[in-house]
Design a protein around this motif. Structure first.
Motif, short mmCIF file in Angstrom:
data_model
loop_
_atom_site.label_atom_id
_atom_site.label_comp_id
_atom_site.label_asym_id
_atom_site.label_seq_id
_atom_site.Cartn_x
_atom_site.Cartn_y
_atom_site.Cartn_z
N VAL A 1 70.84 25.66 1.45
CA VAL A 1 70.27 25.71 0.11
C VAL A 1 68.75 25.56 0.17
N LEU A 2 68.28 24.60 0.98
CA LEU A 2 66.83 24.36 1.04
C LEU A 2 66.08 25.57 1.58
N ASP A 3 66.76 26.38 2.41
CA ASP A 3 66.08 27.53 3.02
C ASP A 3 66.15 28.79 2.17
N LEU A 4 66.82 28.74 1.04
CA LEU A 4 66.95 29.95 0.23
C LEU A 4 65.58 30.45 -0.22
N PRO A 5 65.41 31.76 -0.22
CA PRO A 5 64.14 32.29 -0.72
C PRO A 5 64.01 32.00 -2.21
N GLU A 6 62.80 31.64 -2.62
CA GLU A 6 62.60 31.28 -4.03
C GLU A 6 61.99 32.44 -4.79
N PRO A 7 62.32 32.51 -6.08
CA PRO A 7 61.64 33.54 -6.88
C PRO A 7 60.15 33.23 -6.92
N GLN A 8 59.34 34.28 -6.77
CA GLN A 8 57.89 34.08 -6.75
C GLN A 8 57.39 33.83 -8.15
N GLU A 9 56.62 32.82 -8.29
CA GLU A 9 55.98 32.58 -9.58
C GLU A 9 54.65 33.34 -9.57
N THR B 1 75.87 25.14 -3.82
CA THR B 1 74.94 24.13 -4.28
C THR B 1 75.65 22.81 -4.58
N THR B 2 76.80 22.93 -5.22
CA THR B 2 77.55 21.71 -5.54
C THR B 2 77.95 20.98 -4.26
N THR B 3 78.50 21.72 -3.29
CA THR B 3 78.90 21.04 -2.05
C THR B 3 77.71 20.42 -1.36
N ALA B 4 76.58 21.12 -1.38
CA ALA B 4 75.40 20.57 -0.71
C ALA B 4 74.97 19.27 -1.37
N LEU B 5 74.90 19.27 -2.70
CA LEU B 5 74.43 18.08 -3.42
C LEU B 5 75.38 16.91 -3.24
N LEU B 6 76.67 17.18 -3.37
CA LEU B 6 77.64 16.08 -3.29
C LEU B 6 77.91 15.69 -1.84
N GLY B 7 77.58 16.60 -0.90
CA GLY B 7 77.87 16.32 0.50
C GLY B 7 76.85 15.43 1.17
N VAL B 8 75.77 15.11 0.45
CA VAL B 8 74.71 14.31 1.07
C VAL B 8 75.24 12.97 1.57
N ASP B 9 76.24 12.44 0.89
CA ASP B 9 76.81 11.15 1.30
C ASP B 9 77.37 11.17 2.72
N ALA B 10 77.80 12.37 3.15
CA ALA B 10 78.37 12.47 4.49
C ALA B 10 77.32 12.20 5.57
#
Lengths: 580, 578
Positions: A313-321, A117-126
């Motif tokens: 990260v965006l494709d990760l399955p989410e916990p169902q509410e 998650t950290t790499t994904a968030l900080l990697g957006v600049d690339a």
């Protein structure tokens, strides 16, 4: 491979930006061709028809205008691609933040997912280079050479054929050499990473090295290792640079072939000078977009690598509410005497692991204080997280006054149930921000009351900038106990009806310990609390003790009763009293 | 010496290779100009329908330039990258040598911040100084002068126009652009740094954010930050676009001016029409050298700042490097702290105040107190990572300032709070503690540290790659690997800084029992929160805000009923959850 189409879609949905980026680049390129055409006419007029300055002046004016147009379109292109990069970046970042929010803190508990998650968030600049430079260039490299072909074919068939035949060589060789580089770096990967990281590794470990008495030797080795790194890297570069060599050769040799070919045709008067000169002028332009693309290939690929992580990260399955129908307002439920019923709660963190919770059933009555006790790993923390709704248990139900709590959203729930973790996170911001966390609904009076409850009033009054004092700057302004109380004030401010606490285990100065306990006491007045207790004194203050063993609730009752009648509880408590 | 002069001094060492790469770079550009120039010559001459013989030389030239251009460029890239890597190697070694004597104290800021990130960034900037600054500038200068002379040889005014045009767009414009964009690019990088820091905090504090239901507020705040940074980036993109546009204008205006000035000359017969064609193409081709000068200006600026920061590390007047080391320190029979105080230079706050104690063989001292009390500073003084601000530390009666620090350290086996695991295999990591140790010795030390199971779980046992890029280790495993190093070292004094923080209570018990069995007869100083080991200690010192507020044996301290006694009771009160 599925990444690039997705990135392309991001560009497309950003409205007019992407078409405008391609259009401006295309117009700038098209004008350059036209400029070459006019220039060839000027030279031809002066050279062969003895044209004077006065005669060719209009043509020179045209060139001037064309150049101005090119400059404007170039400017426009950079503005638009810059904006495109910013807008895609901002959008992806917000999507990531919202995704992370939906995944919840439980997801980040796992070390490798936290890293991802950290790499994904900080990697957006690339992605900057990808959208601002690489992606528009891909389209230009496809369109502009085709346009030149369309211009050249009617003028001179042979040149057209030379262009047509040589152009595919460029991607072909790029792929072939790219493969070779991949195998080569693959073989040397271990050596390259080891040698490449040796310097940083040594610096990071310098204290350890000095204590082991090895620092001087190791420093000497840094030079040797760097030299070996140089040799290995050069071996790889020898092949990597072949890509550029081939590109260069295709472009220059084709220009040379075309020059000689049209030169000879001109000699035998099969072509006009003006046309021939025009072709010569635009020959380098034919290969330029492809060369630019290759120069930006690396930037493009690091963008793709960053995007891979982002989409992962965006494709990760989410916990169902799970939401059942909404009934009454949640605050109203908590404002009258309430009963929180846990029914057969069972949870496991993984198929191979033993159940963290096993059929826990329990009533939490309003106004009472509960202490959650047990060895580490008994399920205390899991139970707290299930009640906080950080974790959705695999089995079982929680009812508030007989209504399944899923009738209310998780957000609603968190505004009534407060949480004070063992080491609360404090943000590198002002004291005010750490209390309100950006919410504007609190008044100065409320904040001051919260500070007073946490026993922080005096200290805050002594601060040079009061509530606007940065909390963590310099690291030493606030002690561990004070930071704990800031978190406590943050909790008080939100006036939760049920509070769940994880008592700090770390040793605080005894005086601080006392103040903290007093503050906790004030916080608990008029509320229901469930404390994960690590100290005997805390257990003694509780109305009721909940004793967990291996995920099971094995006993419940007052400390005195349990101690008198329940053997395992007595043993647990005794072992703690012994010291060493 | 000025930072850039020092940097250039490093380049001087590789003059031969640098000259070669410059020559190749010039040759590559010249070949490109030659290719277009001779092509123009062929076509223009052919238009006059001469015999083919007049074109022969030019045809050979076109072929030669067509092939050599790529080959020169390829060779130039290889040689210049080789120079780069040599400089890398040199800079790193040089930096290490300067920094090592004062490390690790000189690698952290006073707030404990890490300077490594910035060091690595600066090194990276300097490593590219040759390829991005020196080489483009030198090549451009030579080509500017060369082509101007070439064109000037046909008619002086044409040469002057080309020379001025290239000078303005190649040297004046990049400097102006640099000045104009500096503020915007600085505020953009500040905004980006802020965003990164806040994003990391969002992840770290997500649980608290969820519990307080403030995710909306945080995301809104981010939106504001993104927009702010976005506006800066837009401004920079606009300035960059403006710069590109102006470059394009300057190049083509130069060309137009040359043609404008050349036409009357052609009409007058001063120069031929063929020359006009050649001159136009040579002008266009020679502007190739101008393109890399814009980034070169940016890079020059960044390099100057980086060199300034980097070369100020490990200055010669560092107290740790300048002192004449006199006395050896073995065997070390006593260590005395006399009225030792410590504070950072320029800070009023005393981290340690008037500390007195003596450590000897067979003596075991415990240092306890809340975090921030100064325990780790005291350890740093003991292993001579720092010197006291006042008072002195004596080893065998000699002030430590007069003793070789490496010699002092060779008496200590130290377990620090964050032992570094090197990016190598298990064997190499342990051999650091005892070069030449046999595998049997290594395995024995590993088992003594309670890591046998871990070792047998590794795919390649002692040959398994660990460290940052190898197999990940848990905090407890790292700590125990450091214990194994300690056993291998076998030195007369053992210094432990929170040795069991990452271990569960049971493992901690086993590891410490092993250790105590092994340290019979050694001197020992242990910094700890864990009061279980106190009965084994000869002296316990309780540190609060840099001062020793209570000291004595366990029974003395418990009888006194002071702060320590309360702490001890408090510790007993803790539930044994393991």
């Amino acid at each position: 491979m599925s990444i690039q189409p997705r990135l392309f879609r991001e560009a497309r949905v950003s409205g007019w930006l992407f078409p405008l980026a391609v259009l401006s680049a295309f117009l700038a390129g098209g004008l350059a061709i036209y400029q070459s055409h006019v220039l060839s006419r000027v030279i031809s007029d002066v050279f062969l028809d003895a044209g004077t300055l006065a005669q060719v002046k209009p043509l020179l004016m045209v060139i001037l205008l064309v150049v101005l147009g090119r400059a404007i379109f170039t400017f426009m292109n950079e503005v638009v691609t810059g904006r495109l990069a910013v807008s895609v970046k901002t959008k992806l970042r917000l999507q990531l933040l919202e995704k992370i929010d939906r995944l919840g803190p439980e997801y980040l508990k796992n070390e490798s997912t936290a890293e991802l998650t950290t790499t994904a968030l900080l990697g957006v600049d690339a992605l900057d280079a990808y959208f601002a430079q690489y992606l528009p260039q891909v389209l230009i490299a496809a369109v502009l050479p085709l346009t030149i072909l369309a211009v050249v074919f009617p003028l001179d068939l042979v040149t057209g054929v030379v262009f047509l035949l040589t152009a595919p060589l460029i991607p072909l060789f790029m792929v072939l050499i790219g493969k070779a580089v991949e195998t080569l770096t693959g073989k040397q990967w271990k050596a390259l990473t080891r040698l490449g990281n040796y310097f940083l590794d040594t610096l990071q470990g310098i204290a350890t090295l000095k204590l082991l008495g090895r620092s001087k030797e190791r420093v000497g080795e840094v030079g040797q290792v760097s030299d070996r790194y140089r040799e290995t890297t050069l071996n790889v570069l020898r092949v990597t640079f072949l890509t550029a060599l081939v590109l260069e050769l295709v472009a220059t040799l084709s220009t040379a072939v075309v020059a000689v070919e049209i030169g000879l045709r001109l000699l035998y008067a099969r072509i006009e000078f003006q046309q021939a000169f025009f072709i010569l002028l635009i020959a380098p332009d034919f290969y330029l977009p492809m060369r630019n693309l290759s120069a930006r290939y690396h930037a493009g690929m690091s963008g793709v690598t960053a995007a891979e992580k982002i989409y992962q990260v965006l494709d990760l399955p989410e916990p169902q509410e799970i939401t059942v129908r909404k009934t009454h307002k949640l605050v109203d439920q908590f404002n009258r005497p309430f009963c929180l019923t846990l029914k057969d709660l069972t949870h496991t963190y993984g198929a191979e692991q033993p159940n963290a919770l096993q059929g826990i059933s329990l009533d939490i009555q309003s106004g009472r204080r509960y202490a959650l006790v047990g060895k580490s790993g008994a399920g205390k923390s899991t139970l707290a997280r299930v009640i906080l709704r950080f974790i959705e248990p695999q089995d079982g139900q929680i009812l508030l006054n007989g209504v399944d709590i899923h009738a209310w959203s998780r957000e609603d729930w968190c505004s009534c149930v407060g949480w004070l973790p063992q080491s609360p996170h404090l943000f590198n911001d002002t004291l005010w921000f750490n209390l309100t966390l950006g919410e504007s609904r609190f008044t100065d009076e409320e904040v001051n009351l919260a500070l007073a409850t946490a026993g922080l009033r005096e200290m805050v009054n002594g601060l040079p900038h009061g509530l606007q004092t940065p909390l963590l700057e310099g690291g030493s302004r606030f002690s561990g106990g004070e930071l704990q109380r800031v978190a406590l004030a943050r909790l008080y401010l939100r006036d939760p009806k049920l509070i769940i606490l994880d008592e700090p285990t770390q040793h605080l100065d005894p005086s601080l310990q006392q103040t903290l306990e007093d503050s906790l006491e004030r916080l608990s007045i008029g509320r229901t609390s469930l404390t994960i207790a690590h100290r005997l004194t805390t257990v003694l203050k509780a109305d009721e003790v909940i004793f967990l063993q291996n995920g099971h609730l094995v006993a419940q009752g007052s400390h005195a009763d349990l101690f008198a009648s329940f053997q395992p509880y007595r043993e647990f408590m005794r072992s703690s009293g012994e010291g060493t | 010496m000025k930072p850039l002069t020092r940097l250039l001094a490093i380049f001087k060492l590789f003059t031969g290779e640098i000259l070669l790469s410059l020559l190749l770079g010039i040759a590559a550009v010249a070949a490109g100009i030659g290719l277009l120039g001779s092509s123009a010559f062929i076509i223009a001459s052919a238009a006059l329908h001469p015999s083919i013989a007049t074109l022969q030389v030019a045809i050979v030239g076109v072929r030669f330039f067509g092939i050599s251009r790529g080959v020169f460029r390829y060779l130039e890239r290889l040689v210049s990258h080789s120079v780069n890597l040599r400089v890398v190697s040199r800079l790193r070694l040089d930096f290490m040598r300067r920094v090592e004597p004062g490390a690790p104290a000189n690698l952290v800021t006073r707030q404990g911040g890490d300077l490594l990130q910035s060091v690595m960034g600066d090194l990276q900037v300097l490593e590219n100084f040759y390829v991005r600054v020196i080489s483009p500038v030198v090549v451009a200068l030579v080509i500017v002068v060369g082509t101007s002379l070439f064109i000037g040889s046909f008619a002086l005014e044409l040469g002057v126009i080309l020379f001025s045009g290239m000078l303005v767009s190649g040297f004046l414009q990049p400097v102006v652009a640099l000045l104009v964009t500096r503020r915007a690019s600085e505020s953009l990088s500040r905004a980006n740094a802020e965003i990164s820091a806040d994003l990391v905090e969002f992840l770290q504090g997500l649980e608290d954010i969820h519990a307080t239901n403030t995710q909306r507020e945080f995301i809104q705040r981010f939106q504001g930050e993104f927009n702010k940074a976005g506006r800066q980036q837009d401004r920079l993109a606009a300035l960059g676009g403006l710069n590109s546009g102006v470059s394009l204008l300057l190049t083509n205006l130069t060309l137009l001016l040359i043609i404008y000035a050349a036409i009357p000359l052609v009409n007058a017969g001063t120069i031929s029409g063929v020359t006009l064609a050649v001159i136009s193409l040579v002008t266009l081709a020679s502007f190739e050298v101008i393109t890399p000068l814009n980034p070169a200006a940016q890079n020059f600026n960044a390099s100057r700042a980086a060199a300034h920061r980097l070369f100020s590390f490990g200055k010669v007047d560092d107290p740790l490097t300048s002192i004449q080391k006199l006395t050896p320190a073995t065997p070390l029979s006593s260590i005395r702290f006399e009225h030792v105080s410590f504070s950072f230079e320029g800070s009023e706050e005393l981290l340690l105040e008037n500390i007195n104690f003596t450590l000897q063989p067979k003596r075991k001292i415990a240092l306890v107190g809340a975090s921030g009390a100064g325990k780790t500073s005291l350890l740093d003084l003991l292993v001579v990572f720092k010197y006291p601000s006042s008072g002195n530390i004596q080893m065998n009666g000699v002030d430590t300032r007069n003793i070789d620090p490496d010699g002092i350290r060779s008496n200590f086996s130290v377990l620090s709070q964050k032992p570094h695991i090197f990016n190598e295999d298990v064997r190499q990591n342990l051999l650091l503690a005892k070069p030449g140790a046999t595998d049997e010795e290594l395995v024995a030390a590993i088992s003594q540290a309670g890591l046998s199971n871990w070792l047998s779980s590794l795919p390649e046992k002692l040959d398994t790659w660990i460290g940052e890029r190898g197999i990940k280790m848990s905090g407890g495993e790292r700590q125990r690997l450091a214990f194994a190093r300690l056993y291998l070292q076998d030195r007369p004094y053992i210094l432990l800084d929170e040795p069991t923080t990452s271990l569960d209570q049971v493992t901690a018990g086993e590891v410490m029992t092993n250790l105590f069995d092994w340290t019979e007869g050694k001197g020992m100083l242990i910094i700890t929160h864990d009061l279980r080991w106190m009965p084994d200690m000869d002296e316990i010192m309780l540190l609060e805000k840099g001062r020793i507020i209570e000291r004595g044996s366990l029974s003395v301290l418990l009888n006194r009923g002071g702060e320590f006694a309360r702490m001890y009771q408090d510790e007993k009160d803790r539930l044994r959850e393991e």
